[in-house]
Design a protein around this motif. Structure first.
Motif, PDB file in Angstrom:
ATOM      1  N   ALA A 201       0.833  -1.211   0.000  1.00 35.14           N
ATOM      2  CA  ALA A 201       0.000   0.000   0.000  1.00 35.14           C
ATOM      3  C   ALA A 201       0.860   1.252   0.000  1.00 35.14           C
ATOM      4  CB  ALA A 201      -0.938  -0.005   1.205  1.00 35.14           C
ATOM      5  N   GLU A 202       1.921   1.243   0.787  1.00 30.74           N
ATOM      6  CA  GLU A 202       2.834   2.391   0.849  1.00 30.74           C
ATOM      7  C   GLU A 202       3.490   2.640  -0.498  1.00 30.74           C
ATOM      8  OE1 GLU A 202       6.194   2.960   3.968  1.00 30.74           O
ATOM      9  OE2 GLU A 202       7.111   2.115   2.152  1.00 30.74           O
ATOM     10  N   THR A 205       1.079   3.987  -3.076  1.00 28.28           N
ATOM     11  CA  THR A 205       0.764   5.377  -2.737  1.00 28.28           C
ATOM     12  C   THR A 205       1.899   6.313  -3.121  1.00 28.28           C
ATOM     13  OG1 THR A 205      -0.651   4.666  -0.900  1.00 28.28           O
ATOM     14  CG2 THR A 205       0.143   6.945  -0.864  1.00 28.28           C
ATOM     15  N   GLN A 206       3.113   5.976  -2.747  1.00 33.96           N
ATOM     16  CA  GLN A 206       4.250   6.858  -2.998  1.00 33.96           C
ATOM     17  C   GLN A 206       4.647   6.897  -4.475  1.00 33.96           C
ATOM     18  OE1 GLN A 206       7.433   5.619  -0.400  1.00 33.96           O
ATOM     19  NE2 GLN A 206       6.404   6.345   1.449  1.00 33.96           N
ATOM     20  N   ILE A 209       0.186   7.037  -6.725  1.00 32.36           N
ATOM     21  CA  ILE A 209      -0.900   7.938  -6.312  1.00 32.36           C
ATOM     22  C   ILE A 209      -0.391   9.346  -6.029  1.00 32.36           C
ATOM     23  CG2 ILE A 209      -2.642   8.363  -4.532  1.00 32.36           C
ATOM     24  CD1 ILE A 209      -2.948   5.295  -4.310  1.00 32.36           C
ATOM     25  N   ASP A 210       0.614   9.462  -5.163  1.00 26.85           N
ATOM     26  CA  ASP A 210       1.138  10.791  -4.815  1.00 26.85           C
ATOM     27  C   ASP A 210       1.930  11.399  -5.972  1.00 26.85           C
ATOM     28  OD1 ASP A 210      -0.002  10.503  -2.336  1.00 26.85           O
ATOM     29  OD2 ASP A 210       1.874  10.048  -1.288  1.00 26.85           O
ATOM     30  N   ALA A 218      -7.126   5.818  -3.048  1.00 24.98           N
ATOM     31  CA  ALA A 218      -6.480   5.324  -1.837  1.00 24.98           C
ATOM     32  C   ALA A 218      -6.476   3.805  -1.803  1.00 24.98           C
ATOM     33  CB  ALA A 218      -7.204   5.861  -0.596  1.00 24.98           C
ATOM     34  N   LEU A 261      -8.053  -1.103  -4.461  1.00 24.34           N
ATOM     35  CA  LEU A 261      -8.083   0.365  -4.513  1.00 24.34           C
ATOM     36  C   LEU A 261      -9.495   0.950  -4.530  1.00 24.34           C
ATOM     37  CD1 LEU A 261      -5.299   1.391  -7.047  1.00 24.34           C
ATOM     38  CD2 LEU A 261      -5.361   1.926  -4.615  1.00 24.34           C
ATOM     39  N   SER A 263     -11.213   4.654  -5.842  1.00 23.97           N
ATOM     40  CA  SER A 263     -10.845   5.781  -6.688  1.00 23.97           C
ATOM     41  C   SER A 263     -12.110   6.469  -7.189  1.00 23.97           C
ATOM     42  CB  SER A 263      -9.978   5.308  -7.861  1.00 23.97           C
ATOM     43  OG  SER A 263      -9.409   6.392  -8.564  1.00 23.97           O
TER      44      SER A 263
END
Length: 388
Positions: A201-202, A205-206, A209-210, A218, A261, A263
């Motif tokens: 997940a991290e 995300t990194q 997503i980010d 998420a 996910l 979204s």
């Protein structure tokens, strides 16, 4: 493909129709298409986002967000994105390939030693590429989960899901055929965690997503059953054509790297546009992602599967790329062209409420992308259909 009782994560079989020779705008085509999904397919709600070459996005809704209250559908509401997650997972794996940490044609045994074993199954003969392309021959664990009600609120660990799949024999020798299997992406998630030493997940995300600013996407935490932002409720028919049950709250951990996910339609447009535009992968890895094999046996006529990415021929010529996803309560269909146009359609029931009626969501992507002309404002007389 997965069965209804296995809680479909895969893109469902839908038969695309030739794009209509639309006389109106693309916006009118979308409004009519969403109206059809609500009125004919009986989905409680339908949402769509279209993005043009100029990057401008238009959002549309139809139906109601809640069958009990009749609440309005939130503009660009969050939905469970199902197997669109596979494209995110594949992107991270290919980033690791570009960084020299993973080799596409190396056996999964190199990264997960002695883990992939079973009847006719040997991780020394299954490559990373075959996992991402569904040519590994691995059985699909979601076919063995049982009735959805038995695990809706249950955490199921990735290793438990893998053991469930490996208890069954291989479907075919690696590399000889294509067959959609969520087990492939379960292993891709385990690969990411083993190579990086950090939670999946991290990393999604990194790294995704980010990086491209997906503000409403998420990866839910362990045991997080809620959809955190404004959303329409998701529904599940207890039997084909039966009453709809609200299943918005569920534990999605059983879907994990294959479909966990959350979204929105516009965020999915942004993701696939950024991916195809080269913002997430180096040219060599994006080229590998777009190398496809025939996938008609599990998807729809003309479909081909790359590495976490599906190509489909447009009736007006060329291809659209995306993935799509099904998970109890929600269905999403995504399509992006290489010139930056994109459309995502989401509906709020899965499986289809009227099983004998063809799902019109996939053909709507083709019709929208093949329609020429600028968008136009909605008709004020059409109360079920609004552009926002």
């Amino acid at each position: 493909m997965v069965t209804v009782t296995a809680a479909a994560l895969a893109v469902s079989s839908t038969l695309p129709t030739p794009a209509a020779q639309a006389r109106g705008s693309s916006g009118e085509v979308v409004r009519q298409g969403l109206h059809r999904l609500v009125q004919e397919d009986r989905f409680p709600a339908a949402l769509a986002a279209t993005t043009g070459r100029d990057g401008r996005t238009h959002n549309y809704t139809a139906g109601v967000a809640d069958l009990t209250t009749g609440a309005k559908v939130p503009v660009d509401g969050q939905v469970r994105a199902g197997s669109n997650t596979k494209a995110f997972t594949a992107t991270v794996v290919l980033q690791l390939v570009g960084e020299g940490k993973v080799a596409l044609d190396a056996p999964i045994e190199r990264y997960l030693p002695k883990l992939v074993r079973g009847e006719g199954i040997d991780g020394r003969r299954i490559t990373v590429r075959q996992l991402l392309q569904h040519t590994s021959g691995l059985p699909n664990y979601t076919e063995f989960l049982g009735d959805f009600s038995t695990y809706r609120h249950t955490y199921v660990a990735p290793r438990t899901l893998l053991d469930l799949a490996l208890a069954h024999k291989a479907l075919f020798a690696p590399g000889t055929r294509w067959s959609y299997s969520n087990t492939n992406y379960l292993l891709a998630g385990l690969l990411i965690e083993k190579v990086i030493g950090r939670p999946l997940a991290e990393q999604i995300t990194q790294r995704v997503i980010d990086r491209i600013g997906l503000r409403h996407t998420a990866f839910p935490g362990v045991g997080d059953e809620r959809i955190r932002e404004a959303h329409p409720e998701g529904y599940y028919p207890s039997k084909p054509g039966g009453p709809l049950t609200d299943v918005t709250e569920l534990d999605p951990d059983w879907a994990w790297s294959a479909g966990q996910l959350v979204s929105t339609p516009s965020d999915l447009n942004r993701f696939f546009t950024a991916l195809l535009g080269g913002r997430l992968l180096r040219p060599a890895q994006l080229a590998e992602m777009r190398r496809t094999v025939p996938a008609e046996s599990g998807l729809w006529p003309g479909a081909r599967y790359g590495l976490g990415l599906v190509s489909t021929p447009l009736s007006c010529g060329g291809l659209m790329w995306g993935h799509g996803g099904d998970i109890p309560g929600y269905r999403t269909r995504t399509g992006v062209t290489t010139d930056g146009r994109a459309v995502t359609v989401a509906v709020t029931a899965d499986p289809t409420p009227t099983p004998k009626t063809p799902d019109h969501a996939q053909p709507l992507l083709d019709t929208t992308l093949c329609t020429r002309g600028p968008d136009s404002p909605p008709s004020p007389a059409r109360s079920l259909m609004n552009r926002h």
